[in-house]
Design a protein around this motif. Structure first.
Motif, PDB file in Angstrom:
ATOM      1  N   ILE A   1      -2.010  -1.219   7.823  1.00  0.00           N
ATOM      2  CA  ILE A   1      -3.363  -0.893   8.280  1.00  0.00           C
ATOM      3  C   ILE A   1      -4.336  -1.720   7.432  1.00  0.00           C
ATOM      4  O   ILE A   1      -4.246  -1.703   6.209  1.00  0.00           O
ATOM      5  CB  ILE A   1      -3.675   0.603   8.074  1.00  0.00           C
ATOM      6  CG1 ILE A   1      -2.622   1.490   8.737  1.00  0.00           C
ATOM      7  CG2 ILE A   1      -5.071   0.934   8.589  1.00  0.00           C
ATOM      8  CD1 ILE A   1      -2.773   2.979   8.390  1.00  0.00           C
TER       9      ILE A   1
ATOM     10  N   HIS B   1      -2.373   4.368  11.485  1.00  0.00           N
ATOM     11  CA  HIS B   1      -0.917   4.301  11.651  1.00  0.00           C
ATOM     12  C   HIS B   1      -0.500   4.197  13.114  1.00  0.00           C
ATOM     13  O   HIS B   1       0.531   3.606  13.425  1.00  0.00           O
ATOM     14  CB  HIS B   1      -0.253   5.503  10.978  1.00  0.00           C
ATOM     15  CG  HIS B   1      -0.183   5.350   9.489  1.00  0.00           C
ATOM     16  ND1 HIS B   1       0.408   4.264   8.887  1.00  0.00           N
ATOM     17  CD2 HIS B   1      -0.641   6.128   8.475  1.00  0.00           C
ATOM     18  CE1 HIS B   1       0.322   4.384   7.560  1.00  0.00           C
ATOM     19  NE2 HIS B   1      -0.321   5.494   7.281  1.00  0.00           N
TER      20      HIS B   1
ATOM     21  N   HIS C   1      -7.500   7.045   9.187  1.00  0.00           N
ATOM     22  CA  HIS C   1      -6.242   6.497   8.664  1.00  0.00           C
ATOM     23  C   HIS C   1      -5.037   7.015   9.451  1.00  0.00           C
ATOM     24  O   HIS C   1      -4.200   6.240   9.921  1.00  0.00           O
ATOM     25  CB  HIS C   1      -6.105   6.874   7.187  1.00  0.00           C
ATOM     26  CG  HIS C   1      -4.908   6.279   6.522  1.00  0.00           C
ATOM     27  ND1 HIS C   1      -4.935   5.034   5.948  1.00  0.00           N
ATOM     28  CD2 HIS C   1      -3.639   6.739   6.355  1.00  0.00           C
ATOM     29  CE1 HIS C   1      -3.739   4.755   5.458  1.00  0.00           C
ATOM     30  NE2 HIS C   1      -2.931   5.773   5.684  1.00  0.00           N
TER      31      HIS C   1
ATOM     32  N   CYS D   1      -1.026   4.628   0.515  1.00  0.00           N
ATOM     33  CA  CYS D   1      -0.418   4.592   1.849  1.00  0.00           C
ATOM     34  C   CYS D   1       1.037   4.133   1.730  1.00  0.00           C
ATOM     35  O   CYS D   1       1.311   2.977   1.419  1.00  0.00           O
ATOM     36  CB  CYS D   1      -1.200   3.661   2.763  1.00  0.00           C
ATOM     37  SG  CYS D   1      -0.470   3.583   4.398  1.00  0.00           S
ATOM     38  N   GLY D   2       1.951   5.049   1.981  1.00  0.00           N
ATOM     39  CA  GLY D   2       3.371   4.747   1.845  1.00  0.00           C
ATOM     40  C   GLY D   2       4.002   4.363   3.175  1.00  0.00           C
ATOM     41  O   GLY D   2       3.717   4.951   4.204  1.00  0.00           O
TER      42      GLY D   2
HETATM   43 ZN   LIG Z   1      -0.901   5.710   5.363  1.00  0.00          ZN
END
Ligand SMILES: [Zn+2]
Length: 482
Positions: free
Chosen positions: A361, A255, A250, A453-454
Motif C-alpha cells: 500500500i 489492502h 488502510h 503494516c505486516g
Molecule cells: Zn496493513
C-alpha cells in the motif's frame, strides 16, 4: 557503491539472468521510550547489506548478504540464480515485466533537523516533562511516551539501465496514558495510538504537534472515560477523526487494492480481496460521489514518499477511487500487465536489504471536502464522533469490519453532549464508503502514519501514510449489535 552494484549485476548476468537488480541498503534506527518515568527502551541499531533479485528461465530468485564485498556479492548472485532455476521448474508461466524508462537519479527526504544529531538528553527531557503531566493523577497507572527515528540509504541498480541513490528519513513521536478504576481500563493517546504519528521528515515532527500542551487533556480524558457511559447501540451518523479514518482507509481500501492479493498470489498471511478485475471493469461503485481516494508517493511527509520504488519505478500520484468509482490498483512491474496497465504505478517495496520486494500500500488518502468540523457537528442530529483507533478486525476479503476507537463524543441536535467509552462501529466496505456524506476541509487534514503494516511470508513490515480530515458516514451500526 556504484562499483559494488556493477559487480553484482555483472555476476548475475554472467550466470544467465535475463534481468537482475541489486539494492545495497544502510539502515540506521534509534528509539527512545519512557514508561512511568523510566527509560524502558533506548535503542540504536544499524544494518548494512545487499539484496540481489534475478529472473532466470522466466522465474524469480532472490538472495541477500550482510557482507558487501566483491566475493560475497558474486556468491549472493550465484545463490539468487540457483533459487530462480529451482523456481523455474514449478513455474506456471514466465514472469513478464512492464517496461520502464532507465534513470540515473538521486532522491532525498527533505528535512530541517537531523534527528540523529539531536542530543539524547533533549529527547528524554521532553518525554520526561510529558510523563510528569500524565502521571499527576493517581488513576493513571501506565504512561508511555516515545520517539523513533530511521534513516535508510539505498543504492539501486538494474539490468534495464537504472542507477538510483535514495536517502530516506523517518521520524515520529507520541504518548499514551492508561487509567484504571471503577472496574475499567481506559487508554488515551496523542497525536494517535500505536506509537504516535510518524512522517518522512526530521526531528521537526516533534515540534509539529503540541505534545506537551495536549498531555493534560489526554490524561484527564483517560480518567473521565472510567466513569463515562458505554457507547450507545444502534444506527446513527458517525464522524471519524483523522487517525481513525486513516485506519479505515488502510484496512478497507489499502489492502483490498493490492493486486497480488486480488489475484491470490498473497493470501496466506492476511487474506485476499473482495475487489476483482470484473468489478473494476464494470465501474464498481466503491463509495459515494464525494469519495476521492488518492495514492500519492510524492506527497510531502508521507511514510511511503520516495523517489523510486524497489522496481526502480518513479513515485506516482493516481486515483484509486474517483468520485466514488474504482479507478486503479496498486501494481508492480510484474502485476501491471495482468490488468492491462502499460506501466507499473510504483508499489513494489521491500523491508531492508534482506527481503524480496512485494506489492505494498502506498500513501493513500481521502481528499478533503468543504466542511468545517463545527458546521459538520451542527449539521448532525443524532450522531457520534470516534477518535483514535483502539482495535480493529476485518475479514480476509476486506469486506466486513468492526473497529473500536479510544473515545466517543455523542452529538444530539447539532451539539456535543458528552463522552462515551468503548466506542465501536461495524460495516461493509462499499456500503460504508457509499454512506460518506460530509468531509472536512483542508484545514483539518493531516497525514497519519502506519508503521507496522505486516505482510508476506517470511513476514515484512512496511510504512505508509493515510491522509484524512474528519469525515461523516450516515446511518452506521454503532455499539453492540442488537
Ligand atoms: Zn496493513
Amino acid at each position: 557503491m556504484k562499483s559494488e552494484c556493477l559487480n553484482a549485476i555483472d555476476a548475475a548476468k554472467g550466470l544467465g539472468a535475463s534481468y537482475a537488480d541489486v539494492r545495497i541498503i544502510e539502515y540506521r534506527r534509534e528509539g527512545v521510550a519512557l514508561r512511568n518515568g523510566c527509560p524502558c527502551n533506548l535503542t540504536s541499531s544499524q544494518t548494512f547489506g545487499a539484496g540481489i533479485r534475478v529472473i532466470v528461465q522466466g522465474a524469480w530468485g532472490f538472495a541477500s548478504t550482510n557482507q558487501v564485498s566483491t566475493a560475497s556479492l558474486k556468491e549472493t548472485a550465484q545463490r539468487a540464480v540457483a533459487i530462480a532455476k529451482a523456481s523455474a521448474q514449478v513455474k506456471k508461466q514466465d514472469v513478464r515485466l512492464a517496461p520502464k524508462p532507465a534513470v540515473e537519479d538521486i532522491w532525498c527526504t527533505p528535512f530541517t533537523i537531523d534527528p540523529f544529531k539531536v542530543p539524547l538528553e533533549q529527547k528524554l527531557g521532553l518525554l520526561s516533562e510529558i510523563d510528569a503531566i500524565l502521571r499527576k493523577r493517581p488513576e493513571i497507572k501506565v504512561a508511555n511516551s516515545s520517539m523513533q527515528f530511521a534513516r535508510e540509504k539505498q543504492w539501486y541498480m538494474d539490468t534495464d539501465g537504472s542507477w538510483i541513490v535514495q536517502d530516506l528519513i523517518r521520524s515520529g513521536a507520541g504518548y499514551n496514558a492508561t487509567a484504571v478504576g471503577n472496574g475499567e481500563v481506559q487508554i488515551r493517546s496523542y497525536p494517535q495510538s500505536w506509537g504516535g504519528n510518524h512522517k518522512c521528515m526530521g526531528y521537526e515532527i516533534v515540534h509539529a504537534y503540541d505534545l506537551l500542551g495536549n498531555a493534560e487533556r489526554i490524561r484527564d480524558e483517560a480518567v473521565a472515560l472510567l466513569t463515562a457511559p458505554e457507547c450507545p447501540s444502534g444506527r446513527m451518523d458517525l464522524i471519524l477523526d483523522g487517525p481513525q479514518l486513516a485506519l479505515q482507509i488502510h484496512e478497507s481500501v489499502g489492502h483490498a487494492n493490492e493486486l497480488d492479493r486480488v489475484f491470490g498470489f498473497e493470501a496466506n498471511y492476511a487474506g485476499r480481496s473482495f475487489m476483482l478485475p470484473e468489478l473494476h471493469k464494470g465501474g464498481f461503485k466503491y463509495g459515494s460521489e464525494i469519495v476521492n481516494l488518492v495514492a500519492d508517493c510524492t506527497v510531502p511527509g508521507g511514510l511511503s514518499t520516495f523517489g523510486y520504488d524497489d522496481d526502480g519505478v518513479r513515485a506516482q500520484r493516481f486515483h484509486v477511487v474517483q468520485n466514488g468509482v474504482h479507478r486503479n490498483w496498486f501494481t508492480t512491474r510484474e502485476t501491471a500487465p495482468l490488468v492491462d496497465q502499460a506501466a507499473s504505478n510504483g508499489c513494489n517495496r521491500a523491508e531492508g536489504f534482506n527481503n524480496i520486494p512485494i506489492t505494498r500500500i502506498p500513501n493513500l488518502s481521502l481528499m478533503p471536502g468543504n466542511w468545517t468540523l463545527d458546521d459538520m457537528i451542527a449539521d448532525t442530529k443524532d450522531g457520534i464522533i470516534m477518535e483514535v483507533n483502539k482495535s480493529w478486525s476485518i475479514d480476509q476479503m476486506r469486506l466486513n469490519f468492526q473497529f473500536g476507537a479510544e473515545i466517543g463524543r455523542v452529538i444530539k441536535n447539532g451539539k456535543i453532549t458528552g463522552i462515551v467509552r468503548n466506542p465501536n462501529y461495524q460495516g461493509n466496505t462499499p456500503e460504508f464508503w457509499g454512506s460518506c456524506n460530509a468531509i472536512a476541509n483542508q484545514d483539518h487534514w493531516d497525514l497519519w502514519g502506519v508503521i507496522n503494516c505486516g505482510k508476506g511470508q517470511p513476514g515484512q513490515t512496511a510504512e505508509m501514510s493515510h491522509g484524512g480530515s474528519p469525515t461523516r458516514f450516515a446511518n452506521v451500526e454503532v455499539g453492540i449489535r442488537g
